[in-house]
Design a protein around this motif. Structure first.
Motif, mmCIF file in Angstrom:
data_model
loop_
_atom_site.group_PDB
_atom_site.id
_atom_site.type_symbol
_atom_site.label_atom_id
_atom_site.label_comp_id
_atom_site.label_asym_id
_atom_site.label_seq_id
_atom_site.Cartn_x
_atom_site.Cartn_y
_atom_site.Cartn_z
ATOM 1 N N ASP A 133 0.858 -1.181 0.000
ATOM 2 C CA ASP A 133 0.000 0.000 0.000
ATOM 3 C C ASP A 133 0.899 1.237 0.000
ATOM 4 O OD1 ASP A 133 0.686 -0.836 2.783
ATOM 5 O OD2 ASP A 133 -0.256 1.088 3.242
ATOM 6 N N PRO A 134 0.395 2.341 -0.512
ATOM 7 C CA PRO A 134 1.236 3.547 -0.607
ATOM 8 C C PRO A 134 1.602 4.123 0.753
ATOM 9 C CG PRO A 134 -0.658 3.699 -2.082
ATOM 10 C CD PRO A 134 -0.896 2.512 -1.206
ATOM 11 N N GLY A 135 0.815 3.843 1.790
ATOM 12 C CA GLY A 135 1.087 4.413 3.105
ATOM 13 C C GLY A 135 2.095 3.638 3.929
ATOM 14 N N GLY A 136 2.465 2.451 3.477
ATOM 15 C CA GLY A 136 3.459 1.688 4.212
ATOM 16 C C GLY A 136 2.900 0.977 5.428
ATOM 17 N N ALA A 137 1.682 0.479 5.330
ATOM 18 C CA ALA A 137 1.070 -0.179 6.483
ATOM 19 C C ALA A 137 1.102 -1.705 6.373
ATOM 20 C CB ALA A 137 -0.378 0.289 6.643
ATOM 21 N N THR A 138 1.084 -2.212 5.135
ATOM 22 C CA THR A 138 0.975 -3.664 4.948
ATOM 23 C C THR A 138 2.239 -4.200 4.286
ATOM 24 O OG1 THR A 138 -1.400 -3.372 4.635
ATOM 25 C CG2 THR A 138 -0.456 -5.501 4.003
ATOM 26 N N PRO A 139 3.068 -4.900 5.053
ATOM 27 C CA PRO A 139 4.311 -5.408 4.471
ATOM 28 C C PRO A 139 4.034 -6.533 3.478
ATOM 29 C CG PRO A 139 4.046 -6.214 6.708
ATOM 30 C CD PRO A 139 2.935 -5.252 6.471
ATOM 31 N N VAL A 140 4.941 -6.682 2.550
ATOM 32 C CA VAL A 140 4.762 -7.697 1.516
ATOM 33 C C VAL A 140 6.117 -8.323 1.214
ATOM 34 C CG1 VAL A 140 5.080 -6.080 -0.419
ATOM 35 C CG2 VAL A 140 3.638 -8.098 -0.701
ATOM 36 N N LEU A 141 6.092 -9.556 0.741
ATOM 37 C CA LEU A 141 7.297 -10.319 0.397
ATOM 38 C C LEU A 141 8.234 -10.440 1.593
ATOM 39 C CD1 LEU A 141 8.073 -8.946 -3.189
ATOM 40 C CD2 LEU A 141 6.559 -10.815 -2.503
ATOM 41 N N THR A 142 7.678 -10.648 2.757
ATOM 42 C CA THR A 142 8.477 -10.876 3.955
ATOM 43 C C THR A 142 7.723 -11.798 4.904
ATOM 44 O OG1 THR A 142 9.535 -9.855 5.887
ATOM 45 C CG2 THR A 142 7.555 -8.785 5.051
ATOM 46 N N SER A 143 8.480 -12.564 5.667
ATOM 47 C CA SER A 143 7.857 -13.390 6.696
ATOM 48 C C SER A 143 7.781 -12.641 8.027
ATOM 49 C CB SER A 143 8.659 -14.681 6.890
ATOM 50 O OG SER A 143 9.986 -14.363 7.270
ATOM 51 N N ASP A 144 8.379 -11.443 8.058
ATOM 52 C CA ASP A 144 8.376 -10.653 9.289
ATOM 53 C C ASP A 144 7.124 -9.790 9.316
ATOM 54 O OD1 ASP A 144 8.812 -9.077 11.474
ATOM 55 O OD2 ASP A 144 10.576 -8.049 10.673
ATOM 56 N N THR A 145 6.030 -10.369 9.781
ATOM 57 C CA THR A 145 4.772 -9.633 9.790
ATOM 58 C C THR A 145 4.681 -8.676 10.974
ATOM 59 O OG1 THR A 145 3.775 -11.475 10.968
ATOM 60 C CG2 THR A 145 3.507 -11.435 8.576
ATOM 61 N N VAL A 146 5.586 -8.816 11.929
ATOM 62 C CA VAL A 146 5.559 -7.927 13.094
ATOM 63 C C VAL A 146 6.123 -6.563 12.730
ATOM 64 C CG1 VAL A 146 6.406 -7.569 15.446
ATOM 65 C CG2 VAL A 146 5.693 -9.849 14.691
ATOM 66 N N ASN A 147 7.317 -6.571 12.140
ATOM 67 C CA ASN A 147 7.964 -5.302 11.817
ATOM 68 C C ASN A 147 7.993 -5.019 10.316
ATOM 69 O OD1 ASN A 147 8.735 -4.456 14.506
ATOM 70 N ND2 ASN A 147 10.141 -6.198 14.484
ATOM 71 N N GLY A 148 7.857 -6.038 9.525
ATOM 72 C CA GLY A 148 7.770 -5.827 8.088
ATOM 73 C C GLY A 148 9.091 -5.713 7.357
ATOM 74 N N TYR A 149 10.203 -6.018 8.014
ATOM 75 C CA TYR A 149 11.488 -5.870 7.343
ATOM 76 C C TYR A 149 11.677 -7.010 6.333
ATOM 77 C CZ TYR A 149 12.352 -3.295 11.709
ATOM 78 O OH TYR A 149 12.251 -2.456 12.785
ATOM 79 N N ALA A 150 12.071 -6.665 5.109
ATOM 80 C CA ALA A 150 12.473 -7.700 4.151
ATOM 81 C C ALA A 150 13.849 -8.227 4.549
ATOM 82 C CB ALA A 150 12.503 -7.135 2.744
ATOM 83 N N PHE A 151 14.756 -7.291 4.800
ATOM 84 C CA PHE A 151 16.040 -7.694 5.357
ATOM 85 C C PHE A 151 16.637 -6.523 6.119
ATOM 86 C CE2 PHE A 151 17.429 -5.763 1.379
ATOM 87 C CZ PHE A 151 18.630 -5.148 1.696
ATOM 88 N N THR A 152 17.553 -6.839 7.021
ATOM 89 C CA THR A 152 18.280 -5.816 7.767
ATOM 90 C C THR A 152 19.768 -6.102 7.665
ATOM 91 O OG1 THR A 152 18.157 -7.052 9.845
ATOM 92 C CG2 THR A 152 16.406 -5.449 9.432
ATOM 93 N N VAL A 153 20.554 -5.055 7.802
ATOM 94 C CA VAL A 153 22.008 -5.198 7.884
ATOM 95 C C VAL A 153 22.465 -4.467 9.145
ATOM 96 C CG1 VAL A 153 24.228 -4.823 6.767
ATOM 97 C CG2 VAL A 153 22.181 -5.175 5.368
ATOM 98 N N ASP A 154 23.059 -5.214 10.054
ATOM 99 C CA ASP A 154 23.600 -4.610 11.269
ATOM 100 C C ASP A 154 25.072 -4.292 11.075
ATOM 101 O OD1 ASP A 154 21.373 -4.661 13.119
ATOM 102 O OD2 ASP A 154 21.544 -6.843 13.060
ATOM 103 N N VAL A 155 25.454 -3.078 11.453
ATOM 104 C CA VAL A 155 26.875 -2.730 11.524
ATOM 105 C C VAL A 155 27.311 -3.018 12.956
ATOM 106 C CG1 VAL A 155 28.590 -0.901 11.327
ATOM 107 C CG2 VAL A 155 26.622 -0.951 9.773
ATOM 108 N N ASN A 156 28.208 -3.993 13.097
ATOM 109 C CA ASN A 156 28.625 -4.418 14.434
ATOM 110 C C ASN A 156 29.772 -3.559 14.967
ATOM 111 O OD1 ASN A 156 26.771 -6.609 14.242
ATOM 112 N ND2 ASN A 156 28.246 -7.677 12.929
ATOM 113 N N LEU A 157 30.054 -3.713 16.234
ATOM 114 C CA LEU A 157 31.053 -2.855 16.878
ATOM 115 C C LEU A 157 32.472 -3.130 16.398
ATOM 116 C CD1 LEU A 157 29.611 -2.853 20.506
ATOM 117 C CD2 LEU A 157 29.480 -1.038 18.794
ATOM 118 N N ASP A 158 32.700 -4.299 15.813
ATOM 119 C CA ASP A 158 34.041 -4.606 15.303
ATOM 120 C C ASP A 158 34.174 -4.264 13.821
ATOM 121 O OD1 ASP A 158 32.483 -6.514 14.141
ATOM 122 O OD2 ASP A 158 33.616 -8.240 14.867
ATOM 123 N N GLY A 159 33.221 -3.583 13.258
ATOM 124 C CA GLY A 159 33.279 -3.187 11.856
ATOM 125 C C GLY A 159 32.717 -4.222 10.913
ATOM 126 N N SER A 160 32.343 -5.367 11.402
ATOM 127 C CA SER A 160 31.722 -6.379 10.545
ATOM 128 C C SER A 160 30.236 -6.065 10.378
ATOM 129 C CB SER A 160 31.896 -7.772 11.149
ATOM 130 O OG SER A 160 31.174 -7.865 12.371
#
Lengths: 218, 501
Positions: A133-160
């Motif tokens: 939807d244009p408002g960003g309320a219904t996530p799609v193509l993700t199994s994360d129905t709680v937050n809706g993230y397709a994927f995340t990338v964490d920058v860790n404290l050691d630079g990885s």
């Protein structure tokens, strides 16, 4: 059953770290939805990190009508988006009509990746989400129905970096340099693109003419 | 197209009058609203002009009876100053005197003189109240732009079994820097930013809602290993007000007796309050070496960085109780104390201790009430919160015994929250008793920890799932989820307590 696809990106403190992302959106072709990119610091002491979205290509259509960025987020798709983690919320959100595929590169760099200071206590996190939807309320193509993230990338404290992929339709692979470089931005058709190009060409021609008419000043 | 602002012939309303009007409107009116009104907030609105830009943020109501309210701040990056506009949206309060001095060479007046122009603001909610269009004019220079807007019902309908909160009493307390030689915070900070339904309403409106004229803090010293002397060189024996009438003694040097005190006049006329009247009007507190305004239209600050250079480990830490109080009457500053007003209500209180035995960086004001910079590494020990609103907390875990790291906070448009993780590790080398409580002191007033186990008079906490305690070297990762409508930077200063709340 929640689908969770988790893998760790291996990095040897190199900078930048680049991920090539491809999403198969054929199941939702024609859907009027939206895309969200955000890159935010943690709640403790966070070292500066930068992120760019490069080479965005798709046979879908961007809604345009930006500004779409908030905080330390600049640029406009299909051009390069630039983020840093200097504000609490650094976000790019734009309406999008899906085609059959989306691809882009996520490039992470800056002191938090190239020279971790050993004193910071928070990392930073990039999140990409797609909505039906244009408002960003219904996530799609993700199994994360709680937050809706397709994927995340964490920058860790050691630079990885660590990728968490919740989307079976999304491929996130680290560009180790052995892969051919991503194709140059072909651009997603937007209203006015042709007009802008012609205007730029006209200005260029005009400047050349002016330059020829100016006398040398030495 | 954003309409231009009509500036001619509008006299700016004084801030005092506007606050009074606002307070009158709110008192007894807000909660009697029958037709739903809307409260809209926005931050980071950017309007740009030929010479630069301004940032604009704040809130306004739509449909509030008998009149709408607003509080909009324009930060003029060019002149380095702020403008605040209040009253009904785009009303008379939206024109004020410009802070730009226009030279006569530009204004066409008598050479050698200057002309002061006016500044005005016009806001237009757009796209179904999701975008705010901005137009700010300052001495003829026009700045236009837009920003995201968030609107919701105001006031939110209270739960049917709970009466509406008529007096916002949310105080955020947080131990903070400078850090002592053994890693403890040395400063006790408090922040009263009254909030109703997630919106900062300002101290004037809050005073009206609470039925008082203003706010201040009152502090008491409960116990101390080394009672100080007042300005007349009398020993001040706890429990005692901090500061006492006339303040503590003038510090001479330790070769003079008693206790380095020398005779002199009063040093502090704050009594019976913590802050003296002059401090509430532009004064600042500076424990960390970066001055912070004590009072602004929306916030009242508390700060104390006491030090006792004679304190040794076997001594009992100095104990304080700090109270936010509503003040009734008109305060007048005397030579030794404040008269004409009184603390009519205790709205919030917390108790804390200080074991810091370092020294000030310069000639600090006093050893109990002190807001001048201190040299953190020059001593050991620090401050610990021991009770909130009379509820005694279990023993605090010394800050050096638990290390903490966190992920970034990704934003979810689905849950409208920032989510991440915090990993804590027992680095004490020994078992830390359970249950372990992580208390989130210092969260901004507009930020809520959504997945809190519970809260202590508004301060959220999470119970770490280690009922038998946390073994040496053990690490635990807990999820955190924050609601943060204003997108403020979230800086956690959590503290850990071993035991049940």
């Amino acid at each position: 059953m929640r689908f969770l696809w988790l893998f760790c990106a291996v990095s040897a403190m190199a900078s930048p770290i680049t991920y090539d992302v491809t999403v198969n959106t054929s199941s939702i072709t024609g859907t009027l939805g939206s895309l969200d990119f955000n890159f935010n610091p943690g709640p403790l002491v966070t070292q500066l990190a930068n992120l760019q979205i490069l080479n965005f290509t798709s046979d879908g259509t961007l809604a345009g009508g930006c500004p779409c960025g908030q905080g330390d987020a600049s640029g406009e798709l299909p051009g390069t988006l630039s983020f840093d983690n200097g504000m609490g919320f650094n976000d790019y959100f734009e309406g999008f009509t899906y085609g059959s595929t989306i691809s882009f590169a996520v490039s992470l760099f800056g002191p938090a990746l190239s020279a971790p200071d050993g004193m910071s206590t928070s990392g930073s996190t990039f999140a990409f989400s797609m909505y039906s939807d244009p408002g960003g309320a219904t996530p799609v193509l993700t199994s994360d129905t709680v937050n809706g993230y397709a994927f995340t990338v964490d920058v860790n404290l050691d630079g990885s970096t660590t990728v968490t992929n919740n989307s079976a339709q999304t491929s996130v692979t680290q560009d180790t340099g052995s892969n051919p470089p991503p194709p140059p931005p072909s651009g997603v058709p937007e209203p006015g693109t042709l007009g802008l190009s012609l205007a730029g060409l006209a200005i260029g021609v005009g400047l050349r003419r002016i330059g020829r008419s100016l006398p040398a000043r030495f | 197209m954003i309409p231009r602002i009509c500036r001619a012939g509008l006299a700016p309303t004084s801030a005092v009058v506007r606050v009074a009007i606002l307070a009158t409107f709110l008192h007894g009116v807000v909660f009697a609203q029958t037709v739903p009104a809307t409260m809209c907030t926005f931050s980071n609105g950017l309007a740009e002009g030929f010479f630069g830009g301004v940032t604009i943020s704040g809130f306004f109501t739509q449909g509030l009876l008998p009149a709408d309210i607003s509080n909009i701040t324009v930060n003029d990056l060019q002149v380095g100053g702020n403008y605040t506009f209040t009253g009904p949206l785009n009303g008379l309060g939206y024109v004020t005197v410009s802070q730009i001095i226009v030279p006569c060479v530009l204004a066409g007046c008598t050479p050698g003189t200057t002309v002061t122009g006016s500044a005005g603001l016009h806001l237009v909610p757009d796209r179904g109240n999701t975008v705010i269009l901005l137009d700010f004019v300052d001495s003829g220079e026009d700045f236009t732009g837009s920003g995201p807007l968030s609107c919701s019902a105001f006031p939110a309908r209270p739960p049917s079994n709970n009466p509406p909160q008529v007096c916002p009493m949310n105080v955020i307390q947080s131990p903070g820097g400078p850090t002592s030689g053994d890693g403890m915070p040395t400063t006790m900070n408090g922040n009263y930013t009254p909030v109703v339904n997630g919106v900062q309403i300002g101290l004037g409106s809050a005073a009206s809602m609470c039925g008082v004229d203003s706010f201040n803090f009152v502090q008491q010293v409960n116990s101390t290993a080394h009672p100080p002397r007042d300005y007349m060189l009398n020993v001040v024996t706890p429990p005692s007000p901090d500061p006492p009438p006339g303040g503590l003694c003038n510090i001479g040097d330790d070769s003079k007796s008693p206790d380095g005190c020398v005779s002199g006049g009063p040093t502090d006329n704050s009594f019976p309050f913590y802050w003296k009247q002059s401090s509430l009007q532009g004064g600042s507190a500076n424990c960390a070496g970066s001055p912070s305004l004590i009072e602004t239209p929306i916030t009242l600050l508390f700060q104390d960085c006491p030090f006792d250079m004679d304190l040794v480990k076997s001594d009992t830490a100095t104990s304080f109780t700090t109270m936010l109080v509503g003040v009734s009457g008109t305060c007048t500053a005397g030579s030794t104390m404040t008269t004409g007003c009184a603390a009519s209500q205790i709205l919030y209180s917390w108790s804390w201790t200080s074991s810091y035995n370092g020294s000030p960086t310069g000639s600090a004001g006093g050893v109990m009430k002190n807001t001048s910079p201190i040299n953190g590494p020059s001593g050991t020990g620090g401050v610990t919160i021991t009770a909130i609103n009379g509820v005694q907390l279990p023993p605090a875990v010394p800050s050096g015994q638990i290390s903490m790291t966190a992920s970034g906070l990704a934003y979810s448009r689905v849950s409208k929250t920032f989510t991440g993780t915090v990993t804590i590790t027992n680095v004490s080398g020994a078992l830390i008793n359970g249950p372990l409580q992580m208390v989130f002191f210092g969260l901004p007033a507009t930020v809520t920890l959504v997945n809190a186990t519970n809260n202590l008079s508004g301060t959220p906490y999470v119970t770490i799932p280690v009922p038998a305690g946390m073994a040496a070297g053990q690490s635990i990762t807990v999820s955190v989820q924050f609601s943060n409508p204003s997108n403020a930077i979230i800086n956690l200063t959590p503290a850990f307590y071993a035991g049940s709340f």
